[in-house]
Design an enzyme around this catalytic site. Structure first.
Site, PDB file in Angstrom:
ATOM      1  N   GLY A 163       0.768  -1.404  -0.005  1.00 20.59           N
ATOM      2  CA  GLY A 163       0.077  -0.046   0.079  1.00 20.59           C
ATOM      3  C   GLY A 163       0.751   1.268   0.122  1.00 20.59           C
ATOM      4  O   GLY A 163       0.523   2.430   0.621  1.00 20.59           O
ATOM      5  N   ALA A 164       2.031   1.200  -0.677  1.00 20.96           N
ATOM      6  CA  ALA A 164       3.008   2.156  -0.625  1.00 20.96           C
ATOM      7  C   ALA A 164       2.576   3.228  -1.616  1.00 20.96           C
ATOM      8  O   ALA A 164       3.118   4.451  -1.722  1.00 20.96           O
ATOM      9  CB  ALA A 164       4.459   1.936  -1.196  1.00 20.96           C
TER      10      ALA A 164
ATOM     11  N   GLY B 238      -2.071   7.676   0.367  1.00 21.95           N
ATOM     12  CA  GLY B 238      -2.439   7.808   1.563  1.00 21.95           C
ATOM     13  C   GLY B 238      -1.194   7.741   2.343  1.00 21.95           C
ATOM     14  O   GLY B 238      -0.113   8.211   2.446  1.00 21.95           O
ATOM     15  N   ILE B 239      -1.461   6.958   3.723  1.00 22.53           N
ATOM     16  CA  ILE B 239      -0.615   6.781   4.539  1.00 22.53           C
ATOM     17  C   ILE B 239       0.660   6.059   4.313  1.00 22.53           C
ATOM     18  O   ILE B 239       1.750   6.374   4.776  1.00 22.53           O
ATOM     19  CB  ILE B 239      -1.392   5.833   5.744  1.00 22.53           C
ATOM     20  N   GLY B 240       0.559   4.949   3.360  1.00 24.80           N
ATOM     21  CA  GLY B 240       1.692   4.163   3.118  1.00 24.80           C
ATOM     22  C   GLY B 240       2.850   5.151   2.111  1.00 24.80           C
ATOM     23  O   GLY B 240       3.896   5.052   2.376  1.00 24.80           O
TER      24      GLY B 240
ATOM     25  N   SER C 139      -7.351  -0.721  12.585  1.00 23.27           N
ATOM     26  CA  SER C 139      -8.228   0.483  12.553  1.00 23.27           C
ATOM     27  C   SER C 139      -9.104   0.303  13.838  1.00 23.27           C
ATOM     28  O   SER C 139      -9.583  -0.591  14.301  1.00 23.27           O
ATOM     29  CB  SER C 139      -9.212   0.478  11.534  1.00 23.27           C
TER      30      SER C 139
ATOM     31  N   TYR D 196     -15.523  -5.074   6.685  1.00 18.97           N
ATOM     32  CA  TYR D 196     -14.199  -4.019   7.178  1.00 18.97           C
ATOM     33  C   TYR D 196     -13.953  -4.211   8.661  1.00 18.97           C
ATOM     34  O   TYR D 196     -12.728  -4.296   8.928  1.00 18.97           O
ATOM     35  CB  TYR D 196     -14.392  -2.788   6.777  1.00 18.97           C
TER      36      TYR D 196
END
Ligand SMILES: NC(=O)c1ccc[n+]([C@@H]2O[C@H](COP(=O)([O-])OP(=O)(O)OC[C@H]3O[C@@H](n4cnc5c(N)ncnc54)[C@H](OP(=O)(O)O)[C@@H]3O)[C@@H](O)[C@H]2O)c1
Length: 278
Positions: free
Chosen positions: A7-8, A11-13, A134, A159
């Site tokens: 997930g790079a 967003g966060i990644g 989360s 989720y």
């Protein structure tokens, strides 16, 4: 330090890559969109040489197994694996391997990746596995006979459940591999303005729209992950759940040995076809 991260590309990644690249000797971006990863690397001119891109679609277990194999050809050791990718999906969707998509992208793909990467993590002088969970895990409601919610799917429930699985998986790793000098941590990044949830529909889409002005930016959302990746292991709590760089309280079910063993056994059974000769 050698880091692999999923997930790079968003967003966060993406922010974790930017912040951790200067601390790394080598970095491996496991992504499904190699073009986005290459753009990110180009934006980091001082670190281009040490960053490699490996194709990895977490919804396709063959792709994950191939990515783990490629990773093990590129390095014989890894200090940190960050299982960061994830998402919520509006409709029930079954992957080519027969898994519910939310379950596969957020849990099973990372379970297989982690399992196949263990030899690299074990071969160093202590390694970390960081799972991005989360606070949504607090809404989980697990049906032990239908862990993937194939029979009773709802987008948010799927989720919430997988984010509880991230915590159960973290505890299992801590329990099973501390004697191999591997520690595992889970985290909540905050409520962050990223691409997360942008495909959503109905009430969740509306709630997301209302929440947008109050969300933190991805740079801030990346901070707990950056902290866990870079802190000394002895200052961290193996199996712990972190928020804002501090240990946090998870839902009681996250500590259930019965649930974590059930999830481990179920997950191992699902990845068997990809473990040949391992
Ligand atoms: N944003 C929040 O408020 C929030 C809150 C709590 C937890 N989280 C968690 O934080 C993590 C990062 O999310 P984010 O907020 O940064 O969301 P994001 O901007 O949507 O990023 C998600 C990342 O996951 C990747 N990804 C999605 N499906 C994939 C697949 N099948 N194979 C490989 N990679 C895949 C995406 O790749 P592409 O770039 O190719 O799409 C992207 O890089 C997730 O685990 C999420 O559950 C987020």
């Amino acid at each position: 330090m050698k880091i692999a991260i999923t997930g790079a590309t968003s967003g966060i990644g993406k922010e974790k890559v930017k912040a951790l690249a200067p601390l790394c000797e080598q970095m491996f971006l496991l992504v499904r969109d190699e073009g986005k990863a290459k753009d990110l690397i180009q934006s980091l001119p001082s670190h281009q040489e040490k960053i490699s891109v490996i194709y990895c679609d977490l919804s396709d277990l063959s792709s994950v197994a191939n990515a783990a194999s490629t990773l093990s050809h590129k390095t014989d050791q890894l200090d940190v694996l960050i299982n960061n990718a994830g998402g919520i999906f509006p409709e029930k969707s079954i992957t080519t391997d027969g898994h519910e998509l939310t379950f596969c992208v957020n849990h099973l793909g990372h379970f297989l990746l982690t399992y196949l990467t263990l030899p690299l993590l074990i071969s160093g002088n202590g390694a970390k596995i960081i799972n991005v969970s989360s606070e949504a895990h607090k809404a989980a409601n697990i049906n032990q006979n239908d862990l993937e919610l194939k029979n009773d799917f709802s987008s948010f429930k799927a989720y919430a459940n997988v984010k509880l699985y991230n915590l159960l998986f973290t505890k299992s790793l801590a329990e099973k591999f501390s004697d191999k000098k591997i520690e595992a941590y889970a985290l909540h990044p905050g409520v962050v303005n990223t691409n997360f949830g942008t495909q959503s529909k109905g009430i969740f889409k509306f709630l997301l729209f209302l929440a947008k002005p109050f969300m933190i930016g991805p740079k801030k959302g990346a901070q707990t992950g950056i902290y866990l990746a870079s802190a000394q292991m002895h200052s961290l709590s193996n199996g712990g759940y972190y928020k804002k760089r501090k240990l946090a309280k998870a839902k009681k079910d996250a500590s259930s040995k019965k649930l974590r063993d059930l999830l481990w056994q179920y997950s191992i059974a699902q990845i068997q076809p990809f473990l040949e000769n391992k």
